[in-house]
Design an enzyme around this catalytic site. Structure first.
Site, PDB file in Angstrom:
ATOM      1  N   ARG A  39     -29.604 -22.778 -24.400  1.00  0.00           N
ATOM      2  CA  ARG A  39     -30.031 -21.385 -24.435  1.00  0.00           C
ATOM      3  C   ARG A  39     -30.409 -20.895 -25.826  1.00  0.00           C
ATOM      4  NH1 ARG A  39     -25.158 -19.124 -21.339  1.00  0.00           N
ATOM      5  NH2 ARG A  39     -24.483 -21.269 -21.044  1.00  0.00           N
ATOM      6  N   GLU A  62     -15.597 -22.360 -23.338  1.00  0.00           N
ATOM      7  CA  GLU A  62     -14.836 -21.400 -22.533  1.00  0.00           C
ATOM      8  C   GLU A  62     -14.538 -21.985 -21.158  1.00  0.00           C
ATOM      9  OE1 GLU A  62     -16.802 -17.684 -21.752  1.00  0.00           O
ATOM     10  OE2 GLU A  62     -14.961 -16.740 -21.065  1.00  0.00           O
TER      11      GLU A  62
HETATM   12  O1  LIG Z   1     -18.480 -20.593 -28.125  1.00  0.00           O
HETATM   13  P1  LIG Z   1     -18.376 -21.656 -27.089  1.00  0.00           P
HETATM   14  O2  LIG Z   1     -17.085 -21.603 -26.345  1.00  0.00           O
HETATM   15  O3  LIG Z   1     -18.650 -22.996 -27.653  1.00  0.00           O
HETATM   16  O4  LIG Z   1     -19.478 -21.377 -25.987  1.00  0.00           O
HETATM   17  C1  LIG Z   1     -20.769 -20.973 -26.297  1.00  0.00           C
HETATM   18  C2  LIG Z   1     -21.770 -21.979 -25.857  1.00  0.00           C
HETATM   19  O5  LIG Z   1     -21.707 -22.174 -24.444  1.00  0.00           O
HETATM   20  C3  LIG Z   1     -22.997 -22.011 -23.880  1.00  0.00           C
HETATM   21  O6  LIG Z   1     -23.749 -23.180 -23.890  1.00  0.00           O
HETATM   22  P2  LIG Z   1     -23.498 -24.447 -22.976  1.00  0.00           P
HETATM   23  O7  LIG Z   1     -22.839 -25.495 -23.814  1.00  0.00           O
HETATM   24  O8  LIG Z   1     -22.825 -24.034 -21.724  1.00  0.00           O
HETATM   25  O9  LIG Z   1     -24.924 -25.015 -22.734  1.00  0.00           O
HETATM   26  P3  LIG Z   1     -26.261 -24.455 -22.087  1.00  0.00           P
HETATM   27  O10 LIG Z   1     -26.847 -23.524 -23.075  1.00  0.00           O
HETATM   28  O11 LIG Z   1     -27.008 -25.700 -21.900  1.00  0.00           O
HETATM   29  O12 LIG Z   1     -25.907 -23.773 -20.786  1.00  0.00           O
HETATM   30  C4  LIG Z   1     -23.658 -21.028 -24.808  1.00  0.00           C
HETATM   31  O13 LIG Z   1     -25.069 -21.060 -24.685  1.00  0.00           O
HETATM   32  C5  LIG Z   1     -23.168 -21.486 -26.153  1.00  0.00           C
HETATM   33  O14 LIG Z   1     -23.941 -22.532 -26.700  1.00  0.00           O
HETATM   34  N1  LIG Z   2     -18.985 -16.089 -20.560  1.00  0.00           N
HETATM   35  C1  LIG Z   2     -20.080 -16.806 -20.824  1.00  0.00           C
HETATM   36  N2  LIG Z   2     -21.276 -16.412 -20.342  1.00  0.00           N
HETATM   37  C2  LIG Z   2     -22.383 -17.120 -20.606  1.00  0.00           C
HETATM   38  N3  LIG Z   2     -22.388 -18.221 -21.331  1.00  0.00           N
HETATM   39  C3  LIG Z   2     -21.235 -18.662 -21.835  1.00  0.00           C
HETATM   40  N4  LIG Z   2     -20.911 -19.715 -22.588  1.00  0.00           N
HETATM   41  C4  LIG Z   2     -19.602 -19.697 -22.830  1.00  0.00           C
HETATM   42  N5  LIG Z   2     -19.040 -18.651 -22.235  1.00  0.00           N
HETATM   43  C5  LIG Z   2     -20.033 -17.983 -21.605  1.00  0.00           C
END
Ligand SMILES: O=P(O)(O)OC[C@H]1O[C@H](OP(=O)(O)OP(=O)(O)O)[C@H](O)[C@@H]1O
Ligand SMILES: Nc1ncnc2[nH]cnc12
Length: 348
Positions: A213, A249
């Site tokens: 993202r 998370e």
């Molecule tokens: O602060 P944190 O606990 O590390 O979480 C935040 C991360 O989690 C999500 O990405 P994700 O790894 O789910 O990947 P995505 O963007 O491919 O969905 C979000 O886009 C952040 O990169």
């Molecule tokens: N609560 C949340 N919503 C969307 N993206 C996330 N990545 C980690 N935690 C999230």
């Protein structure tokens, strides 16, 4: 966070083109006041801005009718038009630097000595003159971004927040869905303009963003005129170094990687993501930047979930500054769940 010996011993090369300043890029025609396009080693192509390492090289000559694209709104202006608009806000020297370093020159149309009106069929279209309307648009866009907007939970953040709904997803109650923002191109553009303005002020030379993202914000780097660097989940790019694994998370363990040599020692990097929750992902980015000997000027995100204390974790990991466009307090839009909605989220 640690790196295996093999990952850490790769050599840092100085940026290519080192030592080749603006002089090499000027036309050899003594009458020409316009810089010639670079000739080789990454230059000379249709859309090239020069060799790696000389992005934004300053020159000291300026053609008065030359137009350049202002990254703030993507429109073309002469230097005088820019001066008119920013008069009273910035010193002439600062504007000259902005013009030289941030505003991309337009290609000149080749007329081969023929009058401008008789452009042959197939020739490149004339560069449109900015109309009074486009100038007005430029002014409104630029004016919309106030100093307040650059702060967390500012006016623009409050305008954006309602379009980011939350779903029960991946076993968590509030999963914020950035797709909501992507449905609104003007808001997305404004968000990117805001970030570009903020990061430019910090003197960032690169924007490094997290898969997936974080990649939605490439426009920020485009507006700034600086390279965009992908921080991908490990195993998805060639020639990389990887971070140590981290948890997020929701369930699942990840590690991220960066290509060797894409960030040079001394680069001023903004780390950018859509959201910081536990801070695990962003911390992995900080570690990779340390390995590259780059300076992280800011850890930035669109949304920060303060309750999860990612900020504290990041500061402990050596981050200098953490900035969020908005906090969770603004995100109050519960998604309207269709009948039969199921949480089908997977760890990844
Ligand atoms: O602060 P944190 O606990 O590390 O979480 C935040 C991360 O989690 C999500 O990405 P994700 O790894 O789910 O990947 P995505 O963007 O491919 O969905 C979000 O886009 C952040 O990169
Ligand atoms: N609560 C949340 N919503 C969307 N993206 C996330 N990545 C980690 N935690 C999230």
């Amino acid at each position: 966070m640690s790196f295996s010996r093999r990952e850490c011993v790769w050599a840092f090369r100085p940026p290519c083109g080192h030592g080749e300043g603006p002089e090499e890029r000027r036309s050899r025609d003594p009458k020409s006041s316009v810089r010639a396009p670079p000739k080789k080693a990454g230059g000379g192509g249709k859309f090239t801005l020069g060799r790696p390492g000389d992005e934004g090289a300053a020159g000291d000559e300026r053609a008065y009718d030359e137009r350049r694209t202002d990254p703030e709104d993507g429109e073309a202006y002469t230097f005088d038009e820019l001066m008119d608009y920013y008069r009273g806000q910035y010193k002439k020297k600062a504007l000259e630097e902005y013009w030289e370093n941030e505003c991309a020159p337009l290609r000149k149309k080749k007329t081969k000595g023929k009058p401008a009106a008789k452009v042959e069929v197939g020739a490149s279209p004339a560069i449109p003159e900015p109309t009074p309307k486009s100038k007005a648009k430029f002014k409104t866009q630029a004016k919309k971004l106030s100093a307040e907007d650059l702060e967390t939970d500012g006016p623009l953040a409050r305008e954006i927040a309602p379009v980011i709904p939350f779903f029960p997803f991946k076993q968590i109650e509030r999963f914020y869905d950035i797709q909501g923002l992507l449905k609104h191109p003007k808001l997305l553009n404004a968000a990117c303009a805001l970030m570009a303005k903020r990061f430019r002020k910090l003197g960032a030379t690169k924007v490094a963003a997290f898969e997936a993202r974080g990649f939605l914000f490439t426009l920020v780097a485009i507006k700034m005129g600086v390279p965009f660097v992908m921080l991908r989940k490990s195993g998805k790019m060639p020639n990389t170094i990887s971070s140590a694994p981290y948890t997020k998370e929701y369930a699942g363990v990840d590690s991220i990687c960066i290509q060797k040599d894409i960030v040079a020692p001394g680069d001023k990097v903004v780390l950018l993501d859509d959201l910081v929750a536990t801070g695990g992902t962003m911390c992995a980015g900080v570690e990779l930047m340390k390995a590259c000997e780059a300076e992280v000027v800011e850890c930035a995100c669109m949304v920060e979930l303060r309750a999860l204390k990612g900020r504290e974790r990041l500061m402990k990991a050596g981050a200098k500054a953490v900035w969020a466009m908005m906090t969770e307090e603004l995100l109050t839009t519960a998604a309207a769940l269709p009948e039969g909605y199921v949480d089908d989220g997977e760890a990844h």
